[in-house]
Design an enzyme around this catalytic site. Structure first.
Site, PDB file in Angstrom:
ATOM      1  N   GLU A  36      -5.696  -5.121  10.312  1.00  0.00           N
ATOM      2  CA  GLU A  36      -4.670  -4.114  10.572  1.00  0.00           C
ATOM      3  C   GLU A  36      -4.974  -3.383  11.880  1.00  0.00           C
ATOM      4  OE1 GLU A  36      -2.485  -2.873   6.762  1.00  0.00           O
ATOM      5  OE2 GLU A  36      -4.216  -1.587   6.962  1.00  0.00           O
ATOM      6  N   SER A  41       3.241  -2.366  10.148  1.00  0.00           N
ATOM      7  CA  SER A  41       4.702  -2.417  10.346  1.00  0.00           C
ATOM      8  C   SER A  41       5.330  -3.752   9.949  1.00  0.00           C
ATOM      9  CB  SER A  41       5.064  -2.044  11.789  1.00  0.00           C
ATOM     10  OG  SER A  41       4.614  -0.722  12.068  1.00  0.00           O
ATOM     11  N   GLY A  73       2.279   2.064  10.603  1.00  0.00           N
ATOM     12  CA  GLY A  73       3.229   3.158  10.443  1.00  0.00           C
ATOM     13  C   GLY A  73       3.898   3.581  11.738  1.00  0.00           C
ATOM     14  N   ASN A 109       0.877  -1.175   0.000  1.00  0.00           N
ATOM     15  CA  ASN A 109       0.000   0.000   0.000  1.00  0.00           C
ATOM     16  C   ASN A 109       0.912   1.222   0.000  1.00  0.00           C
ATOM     17  OD1 ASN A 109      -1.759   2.072   0.518  1.00  0.00           O
ATOM     18  ND2 ASN A 109      -2.325   1.388   2.577  1.00  0.00           N
ATOM     19  N   LYS A 147       0.149   4.243  -0.323  1.00  0.00           N
ATOM     20  CA  LYS A 147      -0.489   5.447   0.238  1.00  0.00           C
ATOM     21  C   LYS A 147      -0.199   6.642  -0.675  1.00  0.00           C
ATOM     22  CE  LYS A 147      -0.040   3.237   4.644  1.00  0.00           C
ATOM     23  NZ  LYS A 147      -0.044   3.312   6.083  1.00  0.00           N
ATOM     24  N   GLU A 166      -6.852   4.624   7.670  1.00  0.00           N
ATOM     25  CA  GLU A 166      -6.661   6.067   7.400  1.00  0.00           C
ATOM     26  C   GLU A 166      -7.905   6.652   6.725  1.00  0.00           C
ATOM     27  OE1 GLU A 166      -2.893   5.589   5.388  1.00  0.00           O
ATOM     28  OE2 GLU A 166      -2.079   4.913   7.306  1.00  0.00           O
ATOM     29  N   HIS A 183      -9.567   1.207   4.603  1.00  0.00           N
ATOM     30  CA  HIS A 183      -8.292   1.334   5.322  1.00  0.00           C
ATOM     31  C   HIS A 183      -8.492   2.243   6.534  1.00  0.00           C
ATOM     32  CE1 HIS A 183      -4.206   2.553   6.273  1.00  0.00           C
ATOM     33  NE2 HIS A 183      -3.833   1.410   5.706  1.00  0.00           N
TER      34      HIS A 183
HETATM   35  P1  PGA Z   1       2.739   0.075   7.500  1.00  0.00           P
HETATM   36  O1  PGA Z   1       1.300   0.341   6.850  1.00  0.00           O
HETATM   37  O2  PGA Z   1       3.256  -1.233   6.933  1.00  0.00           O
HETATM   38  O3  PGA Z   1       3.578   1.246   7.088  1.00  0.00           O
HETATM   39  O4  PGA Z   1       2.548  -0.012   8.979  1.00  0.00           O
HETATM   40  C1  PGA Z   1       0.391  -0.699   6.667  1.00  0.00           C
HETATM   41  C2  PGA Z   1      -0.896  -0.175   6.045  1.00  0.00           C
HETATM   42  O5  PGA Z   1      -1.277   0.954   6.320  1.00  0.00           O
HETATM   43  O6  PGA Z   1      -1.554  -0.877   5.267  1.00  0.00           O
END
Ligand code: PGA
Length: 251
Positions: A166, A212, A172, A9, A11, A96, A94
């Site tokens: 998630e 992560s 992140g 992803n 983003k 976010e 997601h």
């Molecule tokens: P990350 O993000 O691997 O940077 O923690 C995962 C995601 O948002 O799908």
């Protein structure tokens, strides 16, 4: 036997040049699509250039779509158009999107229908916030999100769906859920799918862990019985890391 799926992803990251460079680096290196589904979910204007260069073993996904296919919805993204551009996957719900853009279980549900109608494969995200985990509400949150997302979705369509667990506190932040925590929640989600759709659908549906994930921890995570792959943010931006993680899923 469920085929693993590793999805990056990106983003709101990567310039056009960086994306093209990434595609050159991964094109010869990714294992066969018969063994693992490798996916990159990028920003919409990049789709065309990625699809042109995707090669045989990489699929391209979007990070969002709107629930209507066309009309007066300025700024939104049509599933029908994504399909026209030969996009295969779309991330839906997601965290976010849920936290910054007001998405709810109801909008996630409508978007799943839009994706299915346009033959896009949904990667549906669920996961709890830190306070929810700390107050032992993880399973309640997952139950509400899973039941809300798949309301009225037919069993036959569930085979096209991937669920990404998630935990929001692990996205992140560098804070990965332990492999045991990830497995416990993915097993719980599989149990919910079983309750809703029965054994066959529950055995077949693919559940990813995200939060992560990186080359150093992917082996342990995907060795777990109920985890069929990963949704990866930060570590998917580097071609060598992405290749390493896809290869880890085939082992
Ligand atoms: P990350 O993000 O691997 O940077 O923690 C995962 C995601 O948002 O799908």
């Amino acid at each position: 036997m469920r085929k693993p799926i590793i999805a990056g992803n990106w983003k709101m990251n990567m310039s056009r040049d960086e994306a093209i460079n990434f595609m050159y680096q991964v094109s010869e290196e990714l294992p066969s699509i018969d063994l693992v589904d490798s996916v990159i979910c990028a920003q919409a204007p990049m789709m065309r250039c990625l699809i042109k260069r995707q090669g045989e073993n990489l699929r391209i996904g979007a990070q969002n779509l709107y629930w209507e296919d066309a009309g007066a919805f300025t700024g939104e993204l049509s599933g029908k158009l994504l399909k026209d551009y030969k996009v295969d996957y779309v991330i839906i719900g997601h965290s976010e999107r849920r936290s910054y853009f007001g998405e709810t279980d109801e909008t996630v549900n409508k978007k799943i229908f839009a994706a299915l109608r346009n033959e896009l494969l949904p990667i549906v995200c669920v996961g709890e916030q830190l306070e929810e985990r700390e107050s032992n509400k993880t399973n309640d949150v997952l139950t509400k999100q899973v039941k809300g997302a798949f309301k009225d979705v037919k069993a036959i369509d569930m085979e096209k769906i991937v669920i990404a667990y998630e935990p929001v506190w692990a996205i992140g932040t560098g804070k990965t859920a332990t492999a045991e925590q990830a497995e416990e929640s993915c097993a719980f989600i599989r149990g919910l799918v079983k309750e809703l759709y029965g054994d066959v659908v529950a055995d077949e549906i693919r559940i990813q862990y995200g939060g992560s994930v990186k080359p150093a921890n992917i082996d342990e995570i995907i060795s777990k019985e109920n985890i069929d792959g990963a949704l990866i943010g930060g570590a998917s931006l580097k071609a060598d890391m992405f290749i390493e993680m896809v290869k880890a899923a085939v082992k």
